[in-house]
Design a protein around this motif. Structure first.
Motif, PDB file in Angstrom:
ATOM      1  N   ARG A  62      94.624  68.958  77.196  1.00 52.00           N
ATOM      2  CA  ARG A  62      95.100  68.490  75.891  1.00 52.00           C
ATOM      3  C   ARG A  62      94.228  69.102  74.798  1.00 52.00           C
ATOM      4  O   ARG A  62      93.006  69.120  74.918  1.00 52.00           O
ATOM      5  N   PHE A  63      94.860  69.584  73.742  1.00 48.88           N
ATOM      6  CA  PHE A  63      94.113  70.242  72.665  1.00 48.88           C
ATOM      7  C   PHE A  63      94.205  69.403  71.392  1.00 48.88           C
ATOM      8  O   PHE A  63      95.286  69.003  70.981  1.00 48.88           O
ATOM      9  N   GLU A  64      93.053  69.113  70.812  1.00 54.59           N
ATOM     10  CA  GLU A  64      93.016  68.288  69.598  1.00 54.59           C
ATOM     11  C   GLU A  64      92.290  69.033  68.486  1.00 54.59           C
ATOM     12  O   GLU A  64      91.214  69.592  68.717  1.00 54.59           O
ATOM     13  N   VAL A  65      92.865  69.022  67.301  1.00 49.35           N
ATOM     14  CA  VAL A  65      92.185  69.570  66.135  1.00 49.35           C
ATOM     15  C   VAL A  65      91.531  68.419  65.389  1.00 49.35           C
ATOM     16  O   VAL A  65      92.178  67.406  65.107  1.00 49.35           O
ATOM     17  N   ALA A  66      90.230  68.547  65.133  1.00 54.00           N
ATOM     18  CA  ALA A  66      89.533  67.562  64.303  1.00 54.00           C
ATOM     19  C   ALA A  66      89.623  68.068  62.864  1.00 54.00           C
ATOM     20  O   ALA A  66      89.024  69.081  62.504  1.00 54.00           O
ATOM     21  N   SER A  67      90.396  67.364  62.068  1.00 52.21           N
ATOM     22  CA  SER A  67      90.720  67.843  60.729  1.00 52.21           C
ATOM     23  C   SER A  67      89.522  67.784  59.775  1.00 52.21           C
ATOM     24  O   SER A  67      88.679  66.887  59.860  1.00 52.21           O
ATOM     25  N   HIS A  68      89.531  68.703  58.827  1.00 52.22           N
ATOM     26  CA  HIS A  68      88.475  68.713  57.798  1.00 52.22           C
ATOM     27  C   HIS A  68      88.520  67.442  56.939  1.00 52.22           C
ATOM     28  O   HIS A  68      87.543  67.113  56.275  1.00 52.22           O
ATOM     29  N   ASP A  69      89.652  66.727  56.975  1.00 55.40           N
ATOM     30  CA  ASP A  69      89.735  65.457  56.248  1.00 55.40           C
ATOM     31  C   ASP A  69      88.691  64.457  56.745  1.00 55.40           C
ATOM     32  O   ASP A  69      88.362  63.495  56.047  1.00 55.40           O
ATOM     33  N   LEU A  70      88.207  64.671  57.960  1.00 50.15           N
ATOM     34  CA  LEU A  70      87.221  63.741  58.515  1.00 50.15           C
ATOM     35  C   LEU A  70      85.794  64.050  58.024  1.00 50.15           C
ATOM     36  O   LEU A  70      84.873  63.306  58.325  1.00 50.15           O
ATOM     37  N   ALA A  71      85.624  65.148  57.322  1.00 52.20           N
ATOM     38  CA  ALA A  71      84.305  65.448  56.737  1.00 52.20           C
ATOM     39  C   ALA A  71      84.127  64.583  55.483  1.00 52.20           C
ATOM     40  O   ALA A  71      85.089  64.346  54.753  1.00 52.20           O
ATOM     41  N   THR A  72      82.931  64.130  55.256  1.00 53.18           N
ATOM     42  CA  THR A  72      82.691  63.299  54.065  1.00 53.18           C
ATOM     43  C   THR A  72      82.243  64.146  52.879  1.00 53.18           C
ATOM     44  O   THR A  72      82.123  63.637  51.772  1.00 53.18           O
ATOM     45  N   VAL A  73      81.959  65.416  53.140  1.00 58.43           N
ATOM     46  CA  VAL A  73      81.568  66.332  52.068  1.00 58.43           C
ATOM     47  C   VAL A  73      82.257  67.666  52.314  1.00 58.43           C
ATOM     48  O   VAL A  73      82.602  67.997  53.444  1.00 58.43           O
ATOM     49  N   ASP A  74      82.428  68.439  51.233  1.00 61.33           N
ATOM     50  CA  ASP A  74      83.024  69.770  51.405  1.00 61.33           C
ATOM     51  C   ASP A  74      81.953  70.819  51.100  1.00 61.33           C
ATOM     52  O   ASP A  74      80.945  70.895  51.772  1.00 61.33           O
ATOM     53  N   LEU A  75      82.122  71.589  50.055  1.00 62.55           N
ATOM     54  CA  LEU A  75      81.156  72.660  49.787  1.00 62.55           C
ATOM     55  C   LEU A  75      79.789  72.123  49.386  1.00 62.55           C
ATOM     56  O   LEU A  75      78.761  72.753  49.634  1.00 62.55           O
ATOM     57  N   TYR A  76      79.791  70.948  48.732  1.00 62.32           N
ATOM     58  CA  TYR A  76      78.541  70.425  48.170  1.00 62.32           C
ATOM     59  C   TYR A  76      78.209  69.051  48.747  1.00 62.32           C
ATOM     60  O   TYR A  76      79.108  68.237  48.987  1.00 62.32           O
ATOM     61  N   ALA A  77      76.921  68.798  48.926  1.00 70.80           N
ATOM     62  CA  ALA A  77      76.469  67.466  49.346  1.00 70.80           C
ATOM     63  C   ALA A  77      76.630  66.505  48.174  1.00 70.80           C
ATOM     64  O   ALA A  77      76.885  66.929  47.040  1.00 70.80           O
ATOM     65  N   HIS A  78      76.451  65.223  48.426  1.00 73.29           N
ATOM     66  CA  HIS A  78      76.598  64.234  47.350  1.00 73.29           C
ATOM     67  C   HIS A  78      75.574  64.467  46.231  1.00 73.29           C
ATOM     68  O   HIS A  78      75.803  64.114  45.085  1.00 73.29           O
ATOM     69  N   ASN A  79      74.439  65.080  46.567  1.00 71.26           N
ATOM     70  CA  ASN A  79      73.443  65.362  45.515  1.00 71.26           C
ATOM     71  C   ASN A  79      73.704  66.699  44.810  1.00 71.26           C
ATOM     72  O   ASN A  79      72.916  67.140  43.983  1.00 71.26           O
ATOM     73  N   GLY A  80      74.807  67.363  45.163  1.00 70.01           N
ATOM     74  CA  GLY A  80      75.164  68.611  44.489  1.00 70.01           C
ATOM     75  C   GLY A  80      74.684  69.870  45.188  1.00 70.01           C
ATOM     76  O   GLY A  80      75.014  70.984  44.759  1.00 70.01           O
ATOM     77  N   ASP A  81      73.921  69.730  46.262  1.00 72.76           N
ATOM     78  CA  ASP A  81      73.418  70.923  46.967  1.00 72.76           C
ATOM     79  C   ASP A  81      74.547  71.632  47.713  1.00 72.76           C
ATOM     80  O   ASP A  81      75.372  70.989  48.377  1.00 72.76           O
ATOM     81  N   LEU A  82      74.542  72.956  47.634  1.00 73.97           N
ATOM     82  CA  LEU A  82      75.510  73.751  48.392  1.00 73.97           C
ATOM     83  C   LEU A  82      75.177  73.623  49.887  1.00 73.97           C
ATOM     84  O   LEU A  82      74.020  73.763  50.288  1.00 73.97           O
ATOM     85  N   LEU A  83      76.192  73.369  50.707  1.00 69.83           N
ATOM     86  CA  LEU A  83      75.940  73.102  52.130  1.00 69.83           C
ATOM     87  C   LEU A  83      75.975  74.346  53.003  1.00 69.83           C
ATOM     88  O   LEU A  83      75.635  74.293  54.178  1.00 69.83           O
TER      89      LEU A  83
END
Ligand code: SF4
Length: 248
Positions: A62-83
């Motif tokens: 069985r193949f499952e995709v873990a969606s990026h929607d499950l990430a709590t941050v995208d390009l930047y952390a909550h403090n503004g740092d680029l990840l």
């Protein structure tokens, strides 16, 4: 008893594992999980659709995709740092994206699927014998790590290529995000050959500089805008599946 899960990275080591399962040299995992960062190179999806997906289906994985929607941050952390591990004037940023977009996202998806303390798992990772230094223990009691290409069928990366070719599958391209700063020039040239991925990478390179307040950030090691970067003609592909220190 722990359930067997496989972290599908999409590159050479991943496909070597798939062929070893098909040959009965490794057991069949009940689930393959792939973290979709939302920025995966098109070639990884194409290989999955045309080659790896049909074989997994035939093997009953069985193949499952873990969606990026499950990430709590995208390009930047909550403090503004680029990840992302972008180049700065005097160094390179840490690879936090790998943890946030891949490891944590896969663990959240596994929890959604019912795995956890009452249904523990052992997860395969695709590091090969030449990446032994990347082995690590899990800090979670319900989730342990296992490395079949080091512990069960020890293979170096080059031997993984031979295994795939001997089995009769085409070699997959490098699996990584289309804007990964860990890529070398050979890989950047592959991204540039794919106009959609390249246009997105060029735009993102501009975007991170427009948002930067610390003297500049760049995707390419030459520290010029990606659209102007010159790529060396001959550069060896790296040894590792997901560039440098990315998680899978
Ligand atoms: S491939 Fe590169 S940019 Fe993508 S998650 Fe891994 S380290 Fe980050």
């Amino acid at each position: 008893m722990k359930r067997l899960i496989w972290s599908y990275g999409g590159g050479i080591q991943t496909i070597a594992i798939l062929t070893l399962v098909a040959e009965g040299k490794l057991p069949t995992p009940e689930l393959a999980i792939f973290a979709d960062t939302g920025r995966e190179r098109s070639s990884t999806w194409e290989y999955l659709e045309e080659v790896a997906g049909p074989l997994m289906e035939r093997l009953g994985i069985r193949f499952e995709v873990a969606s990026h929607d499950l990430a709590t941050v995208d390009l930047y952390a909550h403090n503004g740092d680029l990840l992302m591990p972008a180049y700065t004037t005097d160094g390179k940023l840490p690879t936090f994206c790998s943890q946030e977009w891949k490891r944590q996202v896969c663990l959240r998806r596994l929890r959604q699927l019912g795995y956890g303390p009452k249904k523990p798992v052992v997860t395969w990772y695709g590091m090969s014998l030449d990446e032994i230094h990347r082995m690590s223990d899990s800090r979670l009691q319900w989730h342990s790590h296992h490395y079949p290409l080091i512990l069960d069928v020890p293979l170096r990366r080059i031997e993984c290529e031979t295994q795939i070719e001997r089995f009769g599958l085409p070699l997959p391209r490098k699996s990584a995000c289309w804007m990964c700063p860990h890529m070398n020039d050979a890989e950047w040239q592959e991204v540039r050959a794919h106009p959609t991925d390249w246009a997105k990478a060029v735009a993102l390179d501009e975007e991170i500089r427009a948002n930067d307040e610390h003297g500049g950030v760049w995707l390419h090691k030459s520290r010029v805008p990606l659209a102007q970067a010159e790529f060396a003609d001959k550069e060896e592909l790296p040894l590792f599946e997901c560039a440098d220190s990315c998680w899978t």
